[in-house]
Design an enzyme around this catalytic site. Structure first.
Site, mmCIF file in Angstrom:
data_model
loop_
_atom_site.group_PDB
_atom_site.id
_atom_site.type_symbol
_atom_site.label_atom_id
_atom_site.label_comp_id
_atom_site.label_asym_id
_atom_site.label_seq_id
_atom_site.Cartn_x
_atom_site.Cartn_y
_atom_site.Cartn_z
ATOM 1 N N LYS A 142 39.826 -40.004 1.769
ATOM 2 C CA LYS A 142 40.691 -39.296 0.983
ATOM 3 C C LYS A 142 40.994 -38.346 2.298
ATOM 4 C CE LYS A 142 39.769 -36.194 -2.563
ATOM 5 N NZ LYS A 142 40.641 -35.323 -2.657
ATOM 6 N N THR A 143 40.508 -37.767 0.963
ATOM 7 C CA THR A 143 40.186 -36.013 2.459
ATOM 8 C C THR A 143 40.690 -36.077 4.375
ATOM 9 O OG1 THR A 143 39.423 -35.162 0.594
ATOM 10 C CG2 THR A 143 39.677 -34.215 2.857
ATOM 11 N N ASP B 16 46.935 -32.933 -2.903
ATOM 12 C CA ASP B 16 45.681 -34.070 -3.337
ATOM 13 C C ASP B 16 45.710 -34.402 -4.994
ATOM 14 O OD1 ASP B 16 43.201 -35.006 -2.267
ATOM 15 O OD2 ASP B 16 42.506 -32.934 -2.296
ATOM 16 N N GLU B 17 44.735 -34.908 -5.466
ATOM 17 C CA GLU B 17 44.217 -35.410 -6.391
ATOM 18 C C GLU B 17 45.509 -36.229 -7.208
ATOM 19 O OE1 GLU B 17 41.293 -36.321 -6.555
ATOM 20 O OE2 GLU B 17 40.246 -34.976 -5.888
ATOM 21 N N GLN C 296 40.159 -41.636 -11.397
ATOM 22 C CA GLN C 296 39.021 -40.858 -11.583
ATOM 23 C C GLN C 296 40.045 -39.837 -12.332
ATOM 24 O OE1 GLN C 296 36.489 -39.975 -7.590
ATOM 25 N NE2 GLN C 296 38.317 -41.164 -6.686
ATOM 26 N N ARG D 161 29.778 -41.256 -7.388
ATOM 27 C CA ARG D 161 28.694 -39.937 -7.094
ATOM 28 C C ARG D 161 27.829 -40.326 -6.124
ATOM 29 N NH1 ARG D 161 33.198 -37.585 -6.850
ATOM 30 N NH2 ARG D 161 33.593 -40.209 -7.424
#
Length: 710
Positions: free
Chosen positions: A54-55, A245-246, A276, A618
């Site tokens: 996504k980044t 973002d986020e 998340q 992770r």
């Protein structure tokens, strides 16, 4: 006839065709990423699963907007850390060119701070207003609480940190104080009127003394837009495109701000993953990501599902876990890396055995070439790792721990910063209170008298005048303090020199105040001085520490010159966004994850489920989930535990059960011809070690100790 001058339209030029673009977006991105990065104008929601790039997608979208004619100075990139914004703009610049570094990037709080600095007079605020961190704000509340005799009644009145949490929750969640008390603090509902009064006094005090806390940065910006539509149109007019973002971590105020920033041009791209959203305790509302299509009609919703981090067996577990959520965007993570070991579920007899297992597996991985820094041990709360820390220290395994205190939360650091805050804003009564009470002989009452003199009576608060409430007990030290403040009041004096001047004055106070452990604290002061050297102004230095605090516990470990980068111990919250070759999730117990507190809250289980999902995702190659089957508590003695409900009923083909057996146990003596294999495919080490073997599944019953000697 008057001469006519035609003004050029502000409309963007026609976008160039794909043949004119310098970046091969289609070739460098997968189909889902390409669709998101090159979407047209309007509102866009990108639902990005864990590890799906996504980044990278957001960076390519940023470059695409610039390359297709959008003025970079009119693009706003909002993130949750300053580092994230800087990294994204730097990577976009490497991808395209230096124009991308002209993008307005930063956190919500930092961007709102810029707006408020420019338009402070419209809210009757000075432009040099002080930004209070959470601890500073709690200190102000404490002063008002004591002054108003709020704690004198028969009922227990909340302490300062609880009070600030109440007020902050009401602000961030856009709820009434009554709603917050009913939902989270029912024991204080009988004191609603007193709490309302204290909250009003808190707001009035901040306004009178030129102070804003974190919540105010957001709330007062919205107030500014609501009361002055011309300012709103000016600010929003400069936001041709808003990128967030986020988005799943936004609170009610941040979601409202996004809508305001995009209110002129209507171009907004938000990226997030509902699975998340784990910061509800900070006021984040995962429902914002579900509300986006309603808040922005005709919004396009795109998904990113191809994972580039984890093996497919780890993703199968993650997909299985998140399927238990009450509400989520339907998506299925997949990877081209289909090979890999199954995630392992490892019951241990007790916490000591769990710690030995983790430490020994870490040593095995290290011997097999996996660096310590590429291994993480995750846990729900910091205290869950205490037993493991003892074991790691015993084995001389270096580690760094995240999720503890921030640098600017440490008392000795706050002491130093308070001096700089007073120099920046002499009306900052909370900082005055702190530095005055560092002087021997000055208590709360005397400090209050001196604060009234410095902030109201004196023409120059740093120059003693007639009527100053001096006493021979502290007069010399008070004059010394005022002299230091006069010496650093010049805003053009480099922050590093200001810090050094304060440290020279503070050193004897520091050694007396923290007599038991000041040598351990002293490196923090040296680090603070080093940080100050990176800033050109005191205001920027103070704002940076407040808005983007540094982990103190990490600094402690990084200061040591280890032979190699250390192992990572981290709370799950602090590990979000990171990735590791191998992840150990320890203390996977019911009552730990999910926490006991979450069991009593609406939506609490779902929040903890998402936290568990974040921990699992992770891991790149190996994932071990462990728990002790017995624990000891002073009031109960030894008792049997229950594994986390999140691992119940997961098929063995998704989560492999593993049994630990002591090497000298009878079962372990009768070893087969070939060495037993651990779940990562490597062989059992020699020496003092446990043996891990996949047994028949213990069905998660702590009383079933088959193969586990007590």
């Amino acid at each position: 006839m008057a001469r006519r001058i035609v003004l050029r339209s502000e409309e963007e030029p026609d976008r160039p065709s794909s043949e004119d673009l310098t970046i091969d977006y289609e070739g460098e991105l997968n189909p889902q990423q390409h669709a998101a990065a090159t979407a047209g104008d309007g509102s866009l929601l990108i639902v990005a699963g864990a590890g799906t790039g996504k980044t990278r997608t957001l960076i390519y979208r940023l470059a695409y907007l610039v390359e297709t004619g959008t003025d970079p100075g009119r693009i706003v990139l909002l993130t949750f850390t300053r580092r994230a914004a800087n990294d994204m703009t730097a990577r976009a610049a490497q991808l395209l060119d230096g124009r991308c570094e002209q993008v307005q990037g930063g956190t919500f709080h930092a961007f709102c701070l810029q707006v408020l600095r420019r338009h402070a007079p419209a809210l009757d605020l000075p432009r040099n207003f002080t930004v209070l961190d959470a601890a500073d704000a709690a200190d102000v509340i404490s002063v008002l609480r004591a002054r108003g005799d709020y704690g004198d009644g028969e009922e227990r009145f909340p302490q300062k940190k609880t009070l600030y949490s109440m007020f902050s929750a009401a602000t961030n969640r856009d709820e009434t104080l009554r709603e917050v008390l009913t939902r989270r603090y029912p024991q204080y509902t009988g004191q609603l009127d007193a709490l309302k009064q204290l909250r009003t006094e808190f707001r009035q005090y901040k306004q009178a003394h030129g102070m804003l806390d974190f919540d105010d940065l957001l709330e007062r910006t919205l107030e500014l837009f609501d009361t002055d539509d011309e300012i709103r149109r000016q600010v929003a007019g400069r936001c041709r495109h808003v990128l967030v973002d986020e988005y799943q971590d936004t609170n009610a105020l941040q979601a409202a701000l996004v809508k305001q920033f995009a209110s002129v041009h209507g171009n907004v791209t938000v990226v997030g993953d509902d699975a998340q959203s784990i910061y509800r305790f900070r006021g984040a509302d995962f429902r914002n990501i579900f509300r986006f299509p309603d808040e922005f009609p005709n919004a396009e919703v795109l998904k990113l599902e191809q994972n580039y981090r984890s093996t497919q067996p780890i993703l199968d577990l993650a997909n299985h876990v998140i399927d238990q959520a009450d509400r989520s965007y339907e998506k299925e993570l997949f990877s081209e890396n289909e090979e890999g070991d199954l995630p392992a579920l490892v019951p241990a007899a007790d916490g000591e055995m769990e710690s030995r297992f983790v430490a020994q597996m870490i040593m095995r991985l290290r011997e097999d070439g996996v660096s310590l820094s590429d291994i993480a041990v995750l846990f729900r709360s910091s205290h869950n790792a205490y037993d493991l820390e003892v074991e790691l220290n015993r084995r001389n395994i270096p580690f760094v721990k995240y999720g503890g205190m921030k640098l600017n939360e440490a008392a000795h650091i706050k002491d130093v910063l308070a001096h700089l805050k007073v120099a920046e804003n002499p009306q900052d009564a909370a900082s005055w209170n702190r530095i005055l009470q560092l002087i021997h002989g000055i208590g709360p009452k005397t400090a209050q008298d001196l604060i009234e003199w410095t902030t109201e009576a004196a023409d120059d608060p740093f120059v003693p005048g007639d009527g100053t409430p001096f006493s021979s007990r502290y007069v010399s030290r008070l004059k010394e303090l005022l002299g230091v403040l006069r010496s650093i009041r010049d805003p053009d004096m480099p922050p590093s020199e200001q810090v050094e001047a304060v440290l020279d004055y503070y050193q004897p106070i520091f050694e007396e105040e923290y007599a038991e452990d000041y040598p351990k604290r002293e490196p923090d002061l040296d680090h603070l001085a080093g940080l100050a050297a990176n800033y050109q102004s005191r205001q920027r230095f103070l704002e940076s520490l407040a808005l983007d605090p540094i982990e103190l516990t990490a600094l402690d470990q990084e200061a040591a010159e280890d032979d190699e980068p250390p192992l990572v111990l981290s709370t799950i919250h602090s590990a979000k966004g990171l990735e590791f070759h191998t992840v150990f999730l320890i203390r996977a117990l019911d009552g730990t994850i999910p926490s006991r507190h979450a069991l009593r809250e609406d939506d609490g289980i779902d929040e903890e489920l998402r936290l568990f999902y974040v921990a699992c995702t992770r891991a790149e190659q190996n994932l071990f989930i462990s728990y002790p089957m017995t624990q000891y508590r002073r009031s109960y003695g030894e008792y049997m535990t229950d594994p986390s409900r999140f691992v119940d009923d997961i098929p063995e083909k998704v989560l492999e059960p593993v049994r630990l057996v002591e090497e000298d146990a009878p079962e372990a003596v009768e070893a087969p011809d070939e060495p037993e294999q651990l779940t990562d495919g490597t062989h059992r080490p020699d020496g003092d070690a446990n043996k891990a073997e996949p047994p028949s599944r213990p069905n998660h019953d702590p009383s079933d100790a088959d193969g586990l000697p007590f």
